[in-house]
Motif scaffolding. Sequence first.
Motif, short mmCIF file in Angstrom:
data_model
loop_
_atom_site.label_atom_id
_atom_site.label_comp_id
_atom_site.label_asym_id
_atom_site.label_seq_id
_atom_site.Cartn_x
_atom_site.Cartn_y
_atom_site.Cartn_z
N ARG A 172 24.89 133.84 9.73
CA ARG A 172 24.99 133.01 10.92
C ARG A 172 26.38 132.40 11.08
NH1 ARG A 172 20.29 129.00 12.37
NH2 ARG A 172 21.61 129.07 14.23
N ARG A 173 27.04 132.14 9.97
CA ARG A 173 28.36 131.52 10.01
C ARG A 173 29.36 132.35 9.21
NH1 ARG A 173 26.92 125.09 8.88
NH2 ARG A 173 25.41 124.86 10.59
N TYR A 174 30.50 132.65 9.81
CA TYR A 174 31.58 133.32 9.12
C TYR A 174 32.88 133.08 9.86
CZ TYR A 174 30.54 136.91 12.63
OH TYR A 174 30.30 137.58 13.80
N CYS A 175 33.97 133.27 9.16
CA CYS A 175 35.30 133.01 9.69
C CYS A 175 36.01 134.32 10.01
CB CYS A 175 36.12 132.20 8.67
SG CYS A 175 37.82 131.86 9.15
N VAL A 176 36.59 134.38 11.20
CA VAL A 176 37.44 135.51 11.59
C VAL A 176 38.81 134.95 11.96
CG1 VAL A 176 37.84 137.39 13.20
CG2 VAL A 176 35.53 136.93 12.37
N THR A 177 39.84 135.49 11.35
CA THR A 177 41.19 134.98 11.52
C THR A 177 42.14 136.10 11.95
OG1 THR A 177 40.85 133.26 9.85
CG2 THR A 177 43.13 133.80 10.40
N TRP A 178 43.00 135.80 12.90
CA TRP A 178 44.08 136.70 13.29
C TRP A 178 45.34 136.37 12.50
CZ3 TRP A 178 44.13 141.05 16.15
CH2 TRP A 178 43.05 141.29 16.98
N PHE A 179 45.93 137.38 11.88
CA PHE A 179 47.21 137.28 11.22
C PHE A 179 48.21 138.18 11.93
CE2 PHE A 179 44.25 135.99 7.96
CZ PHE A 179 44.93 135.01 7.22
N ARG A 180 49.48 137.96 11.66
CA ARG A 180 50.51 138.87 12.14
C ARG A 180 51.57 139.06 11.07
NH1 ARG A 180 53.44 135.32 16.95
NH2 ARG A 180 54.42 133.72 15.61
N GLN A 181 52.20 140.22 11.09
CA GLN A 181 53.24 140.55 10.12
C GLN A 181 54.43 141.13 10.86
OE1 GLN A 181 52.05 143.24 6.97
NE2 GLN A 181 53.72 142.56 5.65
N PRO A 182 55.47 140.33 11.08
CA PRO A 182 56.68 140.86 11.72
C PRO A 182 57.35 141.89 10.83
CG PRO A 182 56.62 138.45 11.77
CD PRO A 182 55.56 138.90 10.81
N PRO A 183 58.21 142.73 11.41
CA PRO A 183 58.91 143.74 10.61
C PRO A 183 59.69 143.12 9.46
CG PRO A 183 59.20 144.18 12.94
CD PRO A 183 58.55 142.83 12.83
N GLY A 184 59.47 143.61 8.25
CA GLY A 184 60.19 143.15 7.08
C GLY A 184 59.77 141.78 6.57
N LYS A 185 58.70 141.21 7.09
CA LYS A 185 58.26 139.89 6.67
C LYS A 185 56.80 139.93 6.24
CE LYS A 185 59.65 136.37 9.08
NZ LYS A 185 59.87 135.44 10.23
N GLY A 186 56.33 138.85 5.65
CA GLY A 186 54.96 138.76 5.19
C GLY A 186 54.00 138.35 6.30
N ARG A 187 52.73 138.37 5.98
CA ARG A 187 51.71 137.96 6.94
C ARG A 187 51.73 136.46 7.17
NH1 ARG A 187 48.15 141.58 3.83
NH2 ARG A 187 47.72 143.47 5.05
N GLU A 188 51.46 136.08 8.41
CA GLU A 188 51.31 134.68 8.75
C GLU A 188 50.08 134.51 9.62
OE1 GLU A 188 54.49 133.13 11.12
OE2 GLU A 188 54.70 134.97 12.30
N ALA A 189 49.35 133.42 9.40
CA ALA A 189 48.15 133.14 10.17
C ALA A 189 48.49 132.74 11.59
CB ALA A 189 47.32 132.06 9.49
N VAL A 190 47.69 133.18 12.53
CA VAL A 190 47.89 132.88 13.95
C VAL A 190 46.77 132.00 14.49
CG1 VAL A 190 48.10 133.85 16.26
CG2 VAL A 190 49.20 134.99 14.31
N ALA A 191 45.54 132.45 14.33
CA ALA A 191 44.40 131.73 14.88
C ALA A 191 43.14 132.13 14.14
CB ALA A 191 44.26 132.02 16.38
N ALA A 192 42.17 131.23 14.12
CA ALA A 192 40.91 131.49 13.45
C ALA A 192 39.76 130.94 14.27
CB ALA A 192 40.89 130.89 12.05
N LEU A 193 38.61 131.57 14.13
CA LEU A 193 37.39 131.13 14.79
C LEU A 193 36.25 131.17 13.79
CD1 LEU A 193 36.19 132.01 18.33
CD2 LEU A 193 34.62 132.28 16.41
N PHE A 194 35.53 130.07 13.71
CA PHE A 194 34.38 129.96 12.82
C PHE A 194 33.13 130.23 13.63
CE2 PHE A 194 31.55 127.14 10.06
CZ PHE A 194 31.39 128.11 9.09
#
Length: 125
Positions: free
Chosen positions: A30-52
């Motif tokens: 019933r409950r779970y988290c979905v998160t959008w990440f992004r990874q620019p060229p040559g860089k690591g992942r960064e969190a953008v947005a999440a929805l519970f």
Amino acid sequence: QVQLVESGGGSVQAGGSMRLSCTVSGRTYRRYCVTWFRQPPGKGREAVAALFHGGEGPYLADSVKGRFTVSEDNARNTVDLQLDSLKPEDTAIYSCASKTYCDIAWDVPLKYAYWGQGTQVTVSA
């Protein structure tokens, strides 16, 4: 068992808009988290947005507040990311990920066990 598939990526000019979708399957809780990440060229992942999923409010990174919005579409089983006023620095591979809760570690990639393969977003100057 849990599958995440991103769609909607492409190329736009600065100031344009795009809408990304993360199709979620295999999550029967019933409950779970979905998160959008992004990874620019040559860089690591960064969190953008999440929805519970389950009634909790969305979470947004400071860098995208006022420009991006996250929502869920229960009919399509998707978590959607609306990208407005895009900037060249938004260029990245955008991926969605899932875990049980959007807790204090919602923005930590290593805490997520399930990932989609990503969709490319390119913003031209």
